[in-house]
Design a protein around this motif. Structure first.
Motif, PDB file in Angstrom:
ATOM      1  N   LYS A  44       0.850  -1.192   0.000  1.00 47.29           N
ATOM      2  CA  LYS A  44       0.000   0.000   0.000  1.00 47.29           C
ATOM      3  C   LYS A  44       0.882   1.237   0.000  1.00 47.29           C
ATOM      4  O   LYS A  44       1.040   1.906   1.032  1.00 47.29           O
ATOM      5  CB  LYS A  44      -0.950  -0.013   1.200  1.00 47.29           C
ATOM      6  N   PRO A  45       1.491   1.538  -1.133  1.00 46.50           N
ATOM      7  CA  PRO A  45       2.481   2.621  -1.191  1.00 46.50           C
ATOM      8  C   PRO A  45       1.868   4.008  -1.039  1.00 46.50           C
ATOM      9  O   PRO A  45       0.674   4.210  -1.293  1.00 46.50           O
ATOM     10  CB  PRO A  45       3.081   2.445  -2.586  1.00 46.50           C
ATOM     11  N   PHE A  46       2.703   4.945  -0.630  1.00 47.71           N
ATOM     12  CA  PHE A  46       2.297   6.342  -0.626  1.00 47.71           C
ATOM     13  C   PHE A  46       2.013   6.782  -2.058  1.00 47.71           C
ATOM     14  O   PHE A  46       2.682   6.343  -3.004  1.00 47.71           O
ATOM     15  CB  PHE A  46       3.412   7.231  -0.070  1.00 47.71           C
ATOM     16  N   LYS A  47       1.022   7.672  -2.200  1.00 44.86           N
ATOM     17  CA  LYS A  47       0.707   8.265  -3.496  1.00 44.86           C
ATOM     18  C   LYS A  47       0.780   9.779  -3.382  1.00 44.86           C
ATOM     19  O   LYS A  47       0.723  10.340  -2.287  1.00 44.86           O
ATOM     20  CB  LYS A  47      -0.680   7.827  -3.963  1.00 44.86           C
ATOM     21  N   THR A  48       0.899  10.423  -4.517  1.00 41.04           N
ATOM     22  CA  THR A  48       1.057  11.877  -4.538  1.00 41.04           C
ATOM     23  C   THR A  48      -0.089  12.599  -3.851  1.00 41.04           C
ATOM     24  O   THR A  48       0.118  13.584  -3.146  1.00 41.04           O
ATOM     25  CB  THR A  48       1.173  12.370  -5.993  1.00 41.04           C
ATOM     26  N   ASN A  49      -1.307  12.101  -4.051  1.00 41.30           N
ATOM     27  CA  ASN A  49      -2.476  12.817  -3.530  1.00 41.30           C
ATOM     28  C   ASN A  49      -2.909  12.351  -2.149  1.00 41.30           C
ATOM     29  O   ASN A  49      -4.004  12.693  -1.686  1.00 41.30           O
ATOM     30  CB  ASN A  49      -3.643  12.703  -4.508  1.00 41.30           C
ATOM     31  N   ASP A  50      -2.082  11.568  -1.459  1.00 40.37           N
ATOM     32  CA  ASP A  50      -2.403  11.184  -0.083  1.00 40.37           C
ATOM     33  C   ASP A  50      -2.433  12.413   0.824  1.00 40.37           C
ATOM     34  O   ASP A  50      -1.709  13.392   0.592  1.00 40.37           O
ATOM     35  CB  ASP A  50      -1.349  10.221   0.466  1.00 40.37           C
ATOM     36  N   VAL A  51      -3.252  12.349   1.858  1.00 39.43           N
ATOM     37  CA  VAL A  51      -3.255  13.414   2.865  1.00 39.43           C
ATOM     38  C   VAL A  51      -1.922  13.372   3.606  1.00 39.43           C
ATOM     39  O   VAL A  51      -1.513  12.318   4.102  1.00 39.43           O
ATOM     40  CB  VAL A  51      -4.412  13.225   3.865  1.00 39.43           C
ATOM     41  N   PRO A  52      -1.191  14.487   3.669  1.00 40.94           N
ATOM     42  CA  PRO A  52       0.109  14.480   4.343  1.00 40.94           C
ATOM     43  C   PRO A  52      -0.018  14.047   5.800  1.00 40.94           C
ATOM     44  O   PRO A  52      -0.991  14.384   6.475  1.00 40.94           O
ATOM     45  CB  PRO A  52       0.566  15.942   4.251  1.00 40.94           C
ATOM     46  N   ALA A  53       0.982  13.303   6.271  1.00 40.95           N
ATOM     47  CA  ALA A  53       0.976  12.845   7.657  1.00 40.95           C
ATOM     48  C   ALA A  53       2.401  12.826   8.212  1.00 40.95           C
ATOM     49  O   ALA A  53       2.899  11.794   8.659  1.00 40.95           O
ATOM     50  CB  ALA A  53       0.349  11.454   7.746  1.00 40.95           C
ATOM     51  N   PRO A  54       3.085  13.991   8.192  1.00 44.04           N
ATOM     52  CA  PRO A  54       4.451  14.027   8.723  1.00 44.04           C
ATOM     53  C   PRO A  54       4.447  13.743  10.220  1.00 44.04           C
ATOM     54  O   PRO A  54       3.527  14.142  10.937  1.00 44.04           O
ATOM     55  CB  PRO A  54       4.910  15.453   8.419  1.00 44.04           C
ATOM     56  N   ALA A  55       5.500  13.064  10.689  1.00 46.63           N
ATOM     57  CA  ALA A  55       5.530  12.628  12.088  1.00 46.63           C
ATOM     58  C   ALA A  55       6.660  13.257  12.886  1.00 46.63           C
ATOM     59  O   ALA A  55       6.748  13.033  14.095  1.00 46.63           O
ATOM     60  CB  ALA A  55       5.638  11.104  12.157  1.00 46.63           C
ATOM     61  N   ASP A  56       7.525  14.023  12.235  1.00 46.11           N
ATOM     62  CA  ASP A  56       8.614  14.652  12.982  1.00 46.11           C
ATOM     63  C   ASP A  56       8.778  16.103  12.529  1.00 46.11           C
ATOM     64  O   ASP A  56       8.188  16.525  11.528  1.00 46.11           O
ATOM     65  CB  ASP A  56       9.924  13.863  12.827  1.00 46.11           C
ATOM     66  N   PRO A  57       9.544  16.914  13.269  1.00 46.37           N
ATOM     67  CA  PRO A  57       9.684  18.339  12.930  1.00 46.37           C
ATOM     68  C   PRO A  57      10.200  18.578  11.512  1.00 46.37           C
ATOM     69  O   PRO A  57       9.762  19.509  10.843  1.00 46.37           O
ATOM     70  CB  PRO A  57      10.671  18.847  13.981  1.00 46.37           C
ATOM     71  N   TYR A  58      11.111  17.743  11.052  1.00 46.33           N
ATOM     72  CA  TYR A  58      11.635  17.884   9.693  1.00 46.33           C
ATOM     73  C   TYR A  58      10.507  17.715   8.670  1.00 46.33           C
ATOM     74  O   TYR A  58      10.325  18.543   7.772  1.00 46.33           O
ATOM     75  CB  TYR A  58      12.739  16.859   9.449  1.00 46.33           C
TER      76      TYR A  58
END
Length: 317
Positions: free
Chosen positions: A127-141
């Motif tokens: 289930k790879p990431f896709k361009t239009n996925d809702v962003p879900a960053p997990a760290d400050p970077y």
């Protein structure tokens, strides 16, 4: 023919990606200007060096394209009390300041090297990431990269400057450092590693493939105001990567068949969850949007890129 090529302003020109990008762009006949903190003998003499600080006023006149590859990257041993503030200062504020200056100078296109960390830290296998996925960053970077992307796209909507965002996965190639170089060092020394039964899948991108996409995005009409994920197009398990890297180094792979579950448990007990996640977890990207929009195909195979990386590593020993 070179007179027809856009004049390019680049940041991060002395980094891993930037150095390879400079070489490729010069080979294609581009006129390059590079933002540097101090004059660098590392850059070819044909590159016009602009001494300054990211985020401060800079002369962008006569540049049609800006490629922004400089960033504050993830710090393994963070010392600041609020890392997000530091990441935002460089990755968001300075990036948007540069973009506003580019708009004022009439720059036609702004290519931003972001990160897959905007999407998140990992995926379920298959289930790879896709361009239009809702962003879900997990760290400050990752958060800072997401905020920079959002700010750039907002500027694109209110100006004539086109923005292109590229989110690379882990980049490897000649000169790679950090964990990838450590891996090559372990394999070259024949150190037994308990990584012979890892059944994950991770997307990687060879430096040559990433540079090829960046060069494509600097000019391709269909790239305007698009976001692209990039990889080699072949996902590997940690065990497969180690095995194929060993072959590239011409060394036997001494991999012990320790179950991944046991490694993950050990990581939790030792407070090394993040390390085990990178070794045992999956992170895959779907590059079909990149392929379909640009007609782009990764020009270099995984094994060829691993061999080139290994050859350079061995030459530095």
């Amino acid at each position: 023919m070179s007179a027809q090529l856009p004049k390019i302003f680049i940041t991060g020109a002395t980094g891993l990606v930037g150095s390879a990008l400079v070489t490729e762009l010069l080979a294609k006949g581009h006129h390059l200007r590079a933002l540097v903190r101090t004059s660098s003998a590392q850059l070819p003499g044909s590159v016009e060096q602009v001494v300054g600080e990211l985020g401060q006023p800079v002369d962008l006149s006569d540049s049609q394209v800006v490629i922004h590859a400089a960033a504050r990257v993830h710090v393994m041993q963070e010392t600041t009390s609020d890392p997000l503030v530091e990441f935002r200062a460089v990755n968001v504020d300075a990036t948007l300041a540069l973009a506003r200056q580019a708009i004022a100078a009439g720059v036609r296109r702004f290519v931003y090297i972001s990160s897959i960390k905007v999407n998140g830290e990992g995926t379920e296998q298959g289930k790879p990431f896709k361009t239009n996925d809702v962003p879900a960053p997990a760290d400050p970077y990752g958060i800072s990269k997401m905020e920079a992307e959002q700010g750039l796209m907002a500027l694109a909507k209110e100006s004539d400057m086109e923005v292109v965002i590229i989110r690379p996965v882990l980049v490897y190639g000649p000169g790679v450092k950090a964990n990838f170089r450590s891996m090559m060092n372990w394999l070259n020394k024949g150190i037994p590693l308990p990584l012979g039964r890892i059944d994950n899948k991770r997307s990687l991108v060879a430096l040559d493939n990433l540079v090829d996409l960046i060069v494509t995005c600097a000019q391709h009409p269909a790239a305007a105001n698009q976001t692209f994920l990039v990889s080699d197009g072949e996902d590997l398990s940690t065990t497969e990567l180690l095995t194929r890297m060993s072959k590239a180094l011409d060394r036997p792979a001494r991999l012990l068949p320790v179950p991944a579950g046991l490694l993950e448990l050990s990581g939790k007990l030792l407070g090394k969850d993040a390390v085990m996640q990178r070794l045992c977890g999956s992170l895959q990207v779907d590059i079909s949007h990149t392929r379909d929009t640009l007609g782009w195909v990764p020009p270099v195979s995984v094994d060829s890129a691993l061999r080139k990386t290994a050859d350079h590593f061995l030459s530095t020993l």
